[in-house]
Design an enzyme around this catalytic site. Structure first.
Site, short mmCIF file in Angstrom:
data_model
loop_
_atom_site.label_atom_id
_atom_site.label_comp_id
_atom_site.label_asym_id
_atom_site.label_seq_id
_atom_site.Cartn_x
_atom_site.Cartn_y
_atom_site.Cartn_z
N LYS A 1 45.03 57.18 57.21
CA LYS A 1 44.62 58.46 57.82
C LYS A 1 45.05 58.54 59.29
O LYS A 1 45.60 59.56 59.73
CB LYS A 1 43.10 58.62 57.69
CG LYS A 1 42.60 58.63 56.25
CD LYS A 1 41.11 58.84 56.17
CE LYS A 1 40.32 57.63 56.62
NZ LYS A 1 40.50 56.46 55.74
N GLU B 1 35.17 30.10 32.23
CA GLU B 1 36.36 30.92 32.43
C GLU B 1 37.12 31.12 31.13
O GLU B 1 37.71 32.20 30.91
CB GLU B 1 37.25 30.30 33.50
CG GLU B 1 36.60 30.15 34.87
CD GLU B 1 36.12 31.48 35.43
OE1 GLU B 1 36.69 32.53 35.09
OE2 GLU B 1 35.14 31.47 36.21
#
Length: 603
Positions: free
Chosen positions: A203, A420
């Site tokens: 921005k 995992e």
């Protein structure tokens, strides 16, 4: 000019040092003197104990013997015509007189040092006080910085990844360059342009590019610079900023982090009399006071447009609200190409793959990835940055830095491997999941291991099936621990938190619960001030709250049991993936596919 000023300061300090040294020496030279009455002085003369006398109209001073030691004395003289005779009879070895000084001489001797000291004090401190006074008078002046476009000129060529946003801003540039073209048709310049989007989307860079393209003066400030503890300072700085811009018109005023000063009024316990609200009121007045002929545009940036005061957002103030979103894959590629020019990168590196593996990343994230990859390559003494360095920087950004030195027991290492492996196996088997890119049990950041999933493309909509699949993947780690070890650990606390958040959004925001129905029961979080939180009433009944809790629990349990059943049915594949993880520490998605194919895993 600065050299002359430095010489003056050195001379002043040197004079001050000499003055202090002179005063110290004069006081050090004054020995202690004993005050005695004149009668005692006469008695000492007669007894022959006085050795030296100096007579002046105001005082008689000298030396005498007392208890075998020489003592300095002084006494006030009286009218005594026999004084010289008494001194001769007392065998005073040294006596003399001092002429009478004029009152001017006495005055100068007594207060001369004081006058010199006062002069130096005035020269040093009073001038500092004058400068402080000027600073105090400028306390209400704006701290906005006027950018030198010749030194730091930014154009739209320097901004990548937001083509639509640039197109919306180009007409502002054209208006500033050619105002007559629009005024002929009766068009007026927008008073305010609000850029909103996630942090790091570019921005501020876009605002500078507008000023650089238009070639006009650019005043930049932060919303927090207006607000001080002193009442009226913020409003005064707003007035001064707009006055400076009017004197340099055409110009652009840019206020970063507008939400620091533009939040909704009358939201807190303090009412509407705080300094921030006075600053906001002055900003509203200045926007209303704009005239199209002044050729001034106010640009502002924020990542919280929901908390801004409605009076700021109405037409006539911030006429345009432009979204600066996170870049898509094409935009990410353009941003990576811009930053890759700044480093020595291997020509074999395909930035298209990097763009594919960074969905949701904004410009600042991508810039950091490129910079981190250069740092990683430099640590390894490489001549160029290769793809492995970039991949490492991406994983560092997502999961944190590696912590190979962290000591983990073999038992815990095995639990992490199965945890995992559970995530990866469920993500591979059930539909609606992002592809598994890598699984690792190397600790990163606070995590003991991680499963990295990379979407194939940018997505802006998510189906109910995909969210449920995501929940099953999140809960698969805990399920793998239970299936393998018959007990659970605290390793799934982050997974549980994220899964609960998804389930609550499904019920409260997305209307994906059949029992609750297509309702949005999300709590209004646009106002974060204590005053309104106190008086806010719940938007649903206690019975509905109970049903919401039951639905969230049901969704979580269903996803957990689905993941658990998949792991039980494919226990052989789970053991192989976990064993390979224990051996290699890091396993990629292709290796998991090979294991599933060999084991004939059920889909």
């Amino acid at each position: 000019m600065n050299a002359n000023k430095s010489v003056r300061q050195i001379l002043v300090w040197l004079l001050g040092f000499l003055l202090v040294a002179g005063i110290y020496n004069s006081f050090r030279g004054v020995e202690s003197q004993k005050d005695i009455p004149y009668s005692q002085f006469k008695a000492k003369l007669k007894s022959g104990e006085v050795r030296k006398v100096v007579v002046s109209p105001e005082m008689i001073k000298g030396e005498m013997i007392e208890n075998g030691q020489t003592v300095n004395f002084r006494t006030i003289p009286l009218s005594d015509s026999n004084l010289v005779k008494d001194m001769e009879e007392g065998k005073v070895g040294d006596f003399s007189g001092v002429t009478d000084k004029s009152w001017i001489t006495s005055l100068l001797l007594n207060i001369g040092w004081i006058l010199i000291f006062v002069f130096i004090w005035w020269f040093i401190f009073f001038r500092q006080a004058q400068m402080g006074g000027k600073q105090a008078m400028s306390f209400g002046k704006s701290r906005a910085r006027q950018q030198d476009l010749k030194k730091q000129k930014v154009t739209f060529k320097d901004v990548a990844g937001c083509d639509e946003t640039k197109e919306e801003l180009k007409d502002l540039v054209d208006y500033l360059k050619n105002p007559k073209k629009y005024k002929t048709l009766g068009g007026t310049l927008p008073k305010g342009v609000l850029l909103y989007g996630p942090p790091g989307a570019g921005k501020t860079l876009l605002a500078r590019a507008v000023a650089g393209e238009a070639g006009v003066d650019f005043f930049t400030s932060s919303g927090s610079e207006f607000v001080e503890m002193f009442v009226g300072v913020g409003a005064s700085r707003v007035r001064d900023l707009f006055e400076r811009a009017k004197k340099n018109a055409p110009a652009i005023i840019f206020i970063d982090e507008l939400d620091a000063v533009g939040r909704s009024r009358f939201a807190g316990i303090g009412g509407g009399h705080d300094e921030r609200e006075q600053t906001l009121n002055q900003l509203l007045v200045e926007l209303d006071g704009f005239e199209s002929k002044e050729n001034i545009i106010l640009m502002a940036a924020t990542n919280r447009p929901d908390v801004l005061d409605p009076a700021l957002l109405r037409p006539g103030r911030f006429d345009r609200r432009i979204n600066v979103p996170a870049p898509d894959i094409k935009g990410r590629l353009e941003i990576l190409q811009v930053h890759a020019k700044k480093i020595k990168i291997d020509p074999a590196v395909d930035l298209n793959i990097v763009a594919q593996r960074t969905p949701g990343f904004v410009g600042s994230d991508l810039a950091n990835i490129v910079n981190e990859s250069a740092i990683i390559a430099a640590k390894k003494d490489k001549a160029q940055v290769d793809f492995s360095d970039i991949e490492e920087s991406i994983e560092k950004m997502i999961a944190g830095p590696q912590r190979r030195t962290r000591v983990i027991s073999e038992k815990e290492r095995k639990i992490v491997a199965y945890h995992e492996s559970g995530h990866a196996l469920v993500a591979k088997i059930i539909d609606g999941c992002d592809p598994v890119h890598k699984v690792s049990i190397i600790p990163r950041g606070p995590a003991l291991g991680y499963t990295l999933q990379m979407p194939k493309e940018d997505r802006y909509l998510t189906s109910k099936k995909e969210i449920l699949s995501r929940l099953s993947v999140l809960l698969a780690g805990r399920a793998a621990e239970e299936v393998t070890f018959g007990e659970i650990t605290t390793g799934a606390h982050d997974d549980l938190s994220r899964a609960t958040g998804y389930a609550q959004k499904m019920v409260l925001e997305y209307g994906m619960s059949e029992k609750i129905g297509p309702l949005s029961l999300k709590k209004d979080e646009s106002e974060v001030f204590l005053g309104r939180d106190i008086v806010r009433q719940p938007t649903y009944s206690n019975e509905t709250a109970k049903n919401i809790d039951e639905e969230v629990k049901r969704i979580i349990n269903d996803a957990y049991f689905k993941a658990k059943n998949v792991l039980i049915e494919n226990k052989t594949s789970l053991d192989k993936i976990a064993g390979l993880l224990m051996q290699k520490e890091t396993v990629d998605g292709n290796e998991i596919d090979v294991i599933l194919k060999e084991s004939g895993a059920a889909a």
